[in-house]
Design a protein around this motif. Structure first.
Motif, PDB file in Angstrom:
ATOM      1  N   THR A   1       0.736  10.566 -16.961  1.00 37.57           N
ATOM      2  CA  THR A   1       0.558  12.007 -16.709  1.00 37.57           C
ATOM      3  C   THR A   1       1.744  12.786 -17.256  1.00 37.57           C
ATOM      4  O   THR A   1       1.593  13.798 -17.944  1.00 37.57           O
TER       5      THR A   1
ATOM      6  N   THR B   1       1.508   8.140 -12.760  1.00 36.66           N
ATOM      7  CA  THR B   1       2.507   9.193 -12.955  1.00 36.66           C
ATOM      8  C   THR B   1       3.042   9.198 -14.386  1.00 36.66           C
ATOM      9  O   THR B   1       3.141  10.248 -15.007  1.00 36.66           O
TER      10      THR B   1
ATOM     11  N   LEU C   1       1.447   9.952  -6.493  1.00 34.82           N
ATOM     12  CA  LEU C   1       0.716   9.204  -7.510  1.00 34.82           C
ATOM     13  C   LEU C   1       1.387   7.856  -7.735  1.00 34.82           C
ATOM     14  O   LEU C   1       2.604   7.744  -7.695  1.00 34.82           O
TER      15      LEU C   1
END
Ligand code: CUA
Length: 333
Positions: free
Chosen positions: A12, A9, A4
């Motif tokens: 997330t 990232t 990612l």
């Protein structure tokens, strides 16, 4: 797997971190007196540790930046070193004492339930929970499984016991964690402060289906709780349709009745969960599936595929018997 990009990232990871802080199974989203005290203790210890970490980092950076021994003799350096070590030892001892005291005070506060507590025995089995309400006022004792209803605002004293191996009772939003140990009774108090649905989970590895040993706690207003309890104390109602009637007959004539109780019928088995009002519970199989006629049929047809290793055998039934039994059990509300 494609990595990612950082801009994906980081959000997330942040979202994952925050997801642990809320919801119906989170020690940091407390909806109970005891869980609230534990959360306060957690944030207090977290705060103290954060301050200590920041101070250590600041001193480290200062030491790295500072140029050594400018016009200072060795004696002066040793004296400063001695002072620094003494200060560090004194503050460590103080902080450990404060944290120990805070922890002691919290533990005492969460383990006293007072008088007027509602008493419930929770017995762990591989892999489900038997829930037995002690007689309370005019209400008789009553057995159910995997779902615990409690009144908001009243302390609940749980007597934790086990019939096979060590399990651990944990409903993070309401209280701390406590083991169920064979041959011993452990007491846990919880007091819900807000009505709602809370999820609990066995928190001690207890065999193949440990992960599928969940439960639901439903905190209700005292009036709703009293209505629920009165309804649950009644025996099962008579079958309402010819199919349900056939279901009851099949239930009694097959091995089902040897393991399960349906109060008000000849089924008085004690090995599996009491099914008197199974249709009123949200889940079957200790949180495995939502209770519907379809899920009951799937469970009865092949419990070993849905929850391998559990003690429910596959009973050979004709398709008509299976349909009728699942209709009957779903009607037990
Ligand atoms: Cu019971 Cu893990």
């Amino acid at each position: 797997m494609k990595p990612l990009a950082p801009f994906k990232t980081i959000p997330t990871l942040m979202a994952l971190l925050c997801a642990g802080c809320s919801g119906w199974q989170s020690a940091l989203d407390s909806h109970g007196v005891e869980a609230g005290r534990l959360a306060t203790l957690f944030w207090f210890i977290m705060g103290v540790c954060a301050v200590v970490w920041l101070l250590v980092m600041a001193v480290l950076v200062a030491a790295l930046l500072r140029r050594r021994g400018r016009g200072e003799n060795q004696h002066g350096q040793e004296r400063r070193l001695g002072l620094a070590v003494a200060a560090a030892v004194a503050s460590t001892a103080t902080i450990i004492t404060i944290l120990t005291l805070a922890s002691f005070i919290t533990t005492r506060a969460v383990s006293s339930s007072g008088r007027d507590a509602l008493e419930i025995e929770v017995r762990g089995f591989q892999w489900w929970w038997q829930v037995t309400y002690a007689p309370d006022g005019t209400q008789p004792a009553m057995v159910t499984a995997n779902e615990i209803h409690i009144p908001v605002g009243r302390p609940v004293r749980l007597m934790l016991v086990s019939s096979d191996v060590i399990h651990s009772f944990w409903v993070p939003s309401l209280a701390g964690k406590l083991d169920l140990i064979p041959g011993r009774t452990n007491e846990l108090t919880l007091t819900a402060t807000r009505a709602g649905l809370y999820r609990g989970q066995c928190a001690e590895f207890c065999g193949l289906q440990h992960a599928h040993m969940g439960m639901t706690v439903i905190a209700q207003t005292p009036e709703e709780f009293a209505r629920w309890r009165a309804a649950q104390a009644l025996p099962a109602g008579p079958p309402g349709t010819p199919e349900e009637e056939a279901g009851l007959e099949a239930f009694l004539s097959t091995p089902c009745a040897a393991c399960h109780t349906v109060r008000g019928t000849q089924a008085t088995g004690k090995l599996g969960p009491d099914l008197t009002h199974v249709g009123s519970r949200r889940h079957i199989g200790a949180g495995l599936l939502e209770t519907t006629r379809g899920s009951l049929a799937a469970w009865i047809a092949d419990p070993q595929t849905l929850k391998p290793g559990n003690n429910m055998p596959m009973v050979s039934l004709t398709p008509d018997q299976l349909r009728a039994i699942s209709a009957y059990l779903a009607s037990l509300r």
